[in-house]
Design a protein around this motif. Sequence first.
Motif, PDB file in Angstrom:
ATOM      1  N   PRO A  25       8.437  22.217  -3.574  1.00  0.00           N
ATOM      2  CA  PRO A  25       9.310  21.175  -3.037  1.00  0.00           C
ATOM      3  C   PRO A  25       8.481  20.113  -2.317  1.00  0.00           C
ATOM      4  CG  PRO A  25       9.651  23.275  -1.906  1.00  0.00           C
ATOM      5  CD  PRO A  25       8.671  23.512  -2.999  1.00  0.00           C
ATOM      6  N   GLU A  26       8.903  18.883  -2.453  1.00  0.00           N
ATOM      7  CA  GLU A  26       8.182  17.781  -1.829  1.00  0.00           C
ATOM      8  C   GLU A  26       8.459  17.776  -0.333  1.00  0.00           C
ATOM      9  OE1 GLU A  26       7.444  13.057  -2.519  1.00  0.00           O
ATOM     10  OE2 GLU A  26       9.208  13.959  -3.409  1.00  0.00           O
ATOM     11  N   SER A  27       7.412  17.668   0.453  1.00  0.00           N
ATOM     12  CA  SER A  27       7.556  17.615   1.894  1.00  0.00           C
ATOM     13  C   SER A  27       8.029  16.217   2.288  1.00  0.00           C
ATOM     14  CB  SER A  27       6.225  17.919   2.573  1.00  0.00           C
ATOM     15  OG  SER A  27       6.366  17.786   3.962  1.00  0.00           O
ATOM     16  N   LEU A  28       9.061  16.154   3.095  1.00  0.00           N
ATOM     17  CA  LEU A  28       9.597  14.871   3.529  1.00  0.00           C
ATOM     18  C   LEU A  28       9.127  14.492   4.927  1.00  0.00           C
ATOM     19  CD1 LEU A  28      13.240  15.253   2.197  1.00  0.00           C
ATOM     20  CD2 LEU A  28      11.291  14.114   1.124  1.00  0.00           C
ATOM     21  N   TYR A  29       8.365  15.394   5.565  1.00  0.00           N
ATOM     22  CA  TYR A  29       7.880  15.159   6.918  1.00  0.00           C
ATOM     23  C   TYR A  29       6.424  15.587   7.034  1.00  0.00           C
ATOM     24  CZ  TYR A  29      12.854  14.952   7.923  1.00  0.00           C
ATOM     25  OH  TYR A  29      14.171  14.628   7.919  1.00  0.00           O
ATOM     26  N   TYR A  30       5.753  14.982   8.002  1.00  0.00           N
ATOM     27  CA  TYR A  30       4.407  15.410   8.359  1.00  0.00           C
ATOM     28  C   TYR A  30       4.433  15.636   9.858  1.00  0.00           C
ATOM     29  CZ  TYR A  30      -0.617  15.463   9.008  1.00  0.00           C
ATOM     30  OH  TYR A  30      -1.903  15.826   9.342  1.00  0.00           O
ATOM     31  N   GLN A  31       3.893  16.761  10.299  1.00  0.00           N
ATOM     32  CA  GLN A  31       3.972  17.132  11.709  1.00  0.00           C
ATOM     33  C   GLN A  31       2.644  17.681  12.193  1.00  0.00           C
ATOM     34  OE1 GLN A  31       7.620  19.047  13.190  1.00  0.00           O
ATOM     35  NE2 GLN A  31       6.308  20.786  13.662  1.00  0.00           N
ATOM     36  N   ALA A  32       2.318  17.360  13.439  1.00  0.00           N
ATOM     37  CA  ALA A  32       1.129  17.912  14.082  1.00  0.00           C
ATOM     38  C   ALA A  32       1.454  18.094  15.564  1.00  0.00           C
ATOM     39  CB  ALA A  32      -0.067  16.985  13.898  1.00  0.00           C
ATOM     40  N   GLU A  33       0.677  18.936  16.219  1.00  0.00           N
ATOM     41  CA  GLU A  33       0.940  19.194  17.634  1.00  0.00           C
ATOM     42  C   GLU A  33      -0.346  19.195  18.438  1.00  0.00           C
ATOM     43  OE1 GLU A  33       1.261  24.005  17.758  1.00  0.00           O
ATOM     44  OE2 GLU A  33       3.024  22.936  17.021  1.00  0.00           O
ATOM     45  N   THR A  34      -0.174  19.069  19.749  1.00  0.00           N
ATOM     46  CA  THR A  34      -1.312  19.024  20.657  1.00  0.00           C
ATOM     47  C   THR A  34      -0.882  19.541  22.030  1.00  0.00           C
ATOM     48  OG1 THR A  34      -3.010  17.580  21.622  1.00  0.00           O
ATOM     49  CG2 THR A  34      -0.823  16.632  21.369  1.00  0.00           C
ATOM     50  N   THR A  35      -1.868  19.840  22.855  1.00  0.00           N
ATOM     51  CA  THR A  35      -1.593  20.210  24.246  1.00  0.00           C
ATOM     52  C   THR A  35      -1.917  19.047  25.190  1.00  0.00           C
ATOM     53  OG1 THR A  35      -3.789  21.212  24.423  1.00  0.00           O
ATOM     54  CG2 THR A  35      -1.943  22.683  23.864  1.00  0.00           C
ATOM     55  N   THR A 118       6.125  14.061  14.710  1.00  0.00           N
ATOM     56  CA  THR A 118       6.622  14.191  13.346  1.00  0.00           C
ATOM     57  C   THR A 118       6.934  12.814  12.786  1.00  0.00           C
ATOM     58  OG1 THR A 118       7.689  16.258  14.024  1.00  0.00           O
ATOM     59  CG2 THR A 118       8.347  15.344  11.905  1.00  0.00           C
ATOM     60  N   THR A 119       6.609  12.594  11.517  1.00  0.00           N
ATOM     61  CA  THR A 119       6.975  11.352  10.847  1.00  0.00           C
ATOM     62  C   THR A 119       7.628  11.648   9.507  1.00  0.00           C
ATOM     63  OG1 THR A 119       6.199   9.146  10.210  1.00  0.00           O
ATOM     64  CG2 THR A 119       4.756  10.987   9.662  1.00  0.00           C
ATOM     65  N   HIS A 120       8.503  10.740   9.096  1.00  0.00           N
ATOM     66  CA  HIS A 120       9.088  10.806   7.750  1.00  0.00           C
ATOM     67  C   HIS A 120       8.033  10.368   6.743  1.00  0.00           C
ATOM     68  CE1 HIS A 120      13.331  11.037   9.010  1.00  0.00           C
ATOM     69  NE2 HIS A 120      12.975  10.243   9.993  1.00  0.00           N
ATOM     70  N   LEU A 121       7.990  11.013   5.608  1.00  0.00           N
ATOM     71  CA  LEU A 121       7.129  10.586   4.517  1.00  0.00           C
ATOM     72  C   LEU A 121       7.984   9.976   3.412  1.00  0.00           C
ATOM     73  CD1 LEU A 121       4.727  13.665   4.261  1.00  0.00           C
ATOM     74  CD2 LEU A 121       4.314  11.477   5.423  1.00  0.00           C
ATOM     75  N   LEU A 122       7.393   9.065   2.672  1.00  0.00           N
ATOM     76  CA  LEU A 122       8.100   8.481   1.529  1.00  0.00           C
ATOM     77  C   LEU A 122       8.043   9.448   0.358  1.00  0.00           C
ATOM     78  CD1 LEU A 122       6.683   4.844   1.693  1.00  0.00           C
ATOM     79  CD2 LEU A 122       8.906   5.643   2.497  1.00  0.00           C
ATOM     80  N   PRO A 123       9.104   9.522  -0.429  1.00  0.00           N
ATOM     81  CA  PRO A 123       9.080  10.407  -1.608  1.00  0.00           C
ATOM     82  C   PRO A 123       8.077   9.905  -2.642  1.00  0.00           C
ATOM     83  CG  PRO A 123      11.165   9.206  -1.468  1.00  0.00           C
ATOM     84  CD  PRO A 123      10.373   8.860  -0.254  1.00  0.00           C
ATOM     85  N   THR A 124       7.349  10.838  -3.238  1.00  0.00           N
ATOM     86  CA  THR A 124       6.307  10.481  -4.216  1.00  0.00           C
ATOM     87  C   THR A 124       6.629  10.974  -5.620  1.00  0.00           C
ATOM     88  OG1 THR A 124       5.067  12.478  -3.674  1.00  0.00           O
ATOM     89  CG2 THR A 124       4.481  10.464  -2.468  1.00  0.00           C
ATOM     90  N   ARG A 125       7.836  11.457  -5.829  1.00  0.00           N
ATOM     91  CA  ARG A 125       8.210  11.982  -7.148  1.00  0.00           C
ATOM     92  C   ARG A 125       9.404  11.244  -7.739  1.00  0.00           C
ATOM     93  NH1 ARG A 125       7.716  18.370  -5.688  1.00  0.00           N
ATOM     94  NH2 ARG A 125       5.465  18.380  -5.369  1.00  0.00           N
ATOM     95  N   SER A 126       9.441   9.950  -7.548  1.00  0.00           N
ATOM     96  CA  SER A 126      10.527   9.156  -8.119  1.00  0.00           C
ATOM     97  C   SER A 126      10.195   8.853  -9.585  1.00  0.00           C
ATOM     98  CB  SER A 126      10.684   7.848  -7.338  1.00  0.00           C
ATOM     99  OG  SER A 126       9.688   6.922  -7.719  1.00  0.00           O
ATOM    100  N   PRO A 127      11.144   8.338 -10.332  1.00  0.00           N
ATOM    101  CA  PRO A 127      10.859   7.957 -11.721  1.00  0.00           C
ATOM    102  C   PRO A 127      10.008   6.681 -11.818  1.00  0.00           C
ATOM    103  CG  PRO A 127      13.243   7.924 -11.274  1.00  0.00           C
ATOM    104  CD  PRO A 127      12.552   8.294 -10.007  1.00  0.00           C
ATOM    105  N   ASN A 128       9.722   6.049 -10.684  1.00  0.00           N
ATOM    106  CA  ASN A 128       8.982   4.792 -10.660  1.00  0.00           C
ATOM    107  C   ASN A 128       7.517   5.060 -10.283  1.00  0.00           C
ATOM    108  OD1 ASN A 128       7.849   2.298  -9.958  1.00  0.00           O
ATOM    109  ND2 ASN A 128       9.783   1.497  -9.178  1.00  0.00           N
ATOM    110  N   PRO A 129       6.590   5.042 -11.241  1.00  0.00           N
ATOM    111  CA  PRO A 129       5.176   5.341 -10.940  1.00  0.00           C
ATOM    112  C   PRO A 129       4.550   4.385  -9.922  1.00  0.00           C
ATOM    113  CG  PRO A 129       5.551   5.287 -13.323  1.00  0.00           C
ATOM    114  CD  PRO A 129       6.814   4.813 -12.665  1.00  0.00           C
ATOM    115  N   ARG A 130       4.930   3.116  -9.951  1.00  0.00           N
ATOM    116  CA  ARG A 130       4.380   2.162  -8.975  1.00  0.00           C
ATOM    117  C   ARG A 130       4.830   2.518  -7.562  1.00  0.00           C
ATOM    118  NH1 ARG A 130       6.018  -3.512 -10.013  1.00  0.00           N
ATOM    119  NH2 ARG A 130       4.713  -3.935  -8.215  1.00  0.00           N
ATOM    120  N   MET A 131       6.082   2.925  -7.430  1.00  0.00           N
ATOM    121  CA  MET A 131       6.589   3.310  -6.110  1.00  0.00           C
ATOM    122  C   MET A 131       5.917   4.590  -5.642  1.00  0.00           C
ATOM    123  SD  MET A 131       8.389   2.458  -3.618  1.00  0.00           S
ATOM    124  CE  MET A 131       8.499   3.389  -2.094  1.00  0.00           C
ATOM    125  N   ASN A 132       5.689   5.511  -6.547  1.00  0.00           N
ATOM    126  CA  ASN A 132       5.017   6.764  -6.189  1.00  0.00           C
ATOM    127  C   ASN A 132       3.614   6.494  -5.663  1.00  0.00           C
ATOM    128  OD1 ASN A 132       7.293   8.138  -7.011  1.00  0.00           O
ATOM    129  ND2 ASN A 132       6.471   8.626  -9.022  1.00  0.00           N
TER     130      ASN A 132
END
Length: 152
Positions: A25-35, A118-132
Motif C-alpha cells: 500500500p502506498e504511504s500517504l504520510y511521512y513521520q519522524a520523531e525527536t526528543t 508528520t506530513t502528507h505525501l502526494l500519491p505516486t501511483r496515479s494513471p498520470n506518469p508526469r504527475m507521479n
Amino acid sequence: MHQYLGSIFAVLLFILSGCAAQKEPESLYYQAETTKPYEDVLAELELAITEQNFRITGHNKIGSVIRDRENISFPDYDTIQFCNLTLAREMLEISPESVIHMPCNVAVRSQNGKVIVTTHLLPTRSPNPRMNEFARKMNEKLKQIVDFAVED
C-alpha cells in the motif's frame, strides 16, 4: 512421482508469483520523531520550509489555543501550511484535480516525551506518469523538511 513434484512446483510458483505481483500500500504520510524541545522543532520546521523555497501560508497553534481558552493542561499540537507558487502552478498544469493536495501541510504534536512531525505525501501511483514523477520529487522535499526539523 515426478508428475506429483512438478504439480507441487507449479502450484508454489503460481502462489509466489501472485505474492510478488501484489503492491505494498502506498504511504500517504511521512513521520519522524525527536526528543528536542517542541519550540526548537517548530523553529527548525520554519527554517527548513523557507530553505526549500516555500512560503508559510498558515500556522495553527491548536494545543496552546485550547490551553488558553479552557485554562487546562493540554499537549502541544500545531499545523503549518506552506506553498511554492511555481511548484503549485506546475502541479496544477499537470493535474488540475491535484488542487486537493494544496497547500502542503506539516503537523507537529507532543506525545509521551517526544515531538512527532508528520506530513502528507502526494500519491505516486496515479494513471498520470508526469504527475507521479512530480509527486516523487515533491515528496522528497517534504521528507527533507521533516528530517531537518527532527535532526539532533
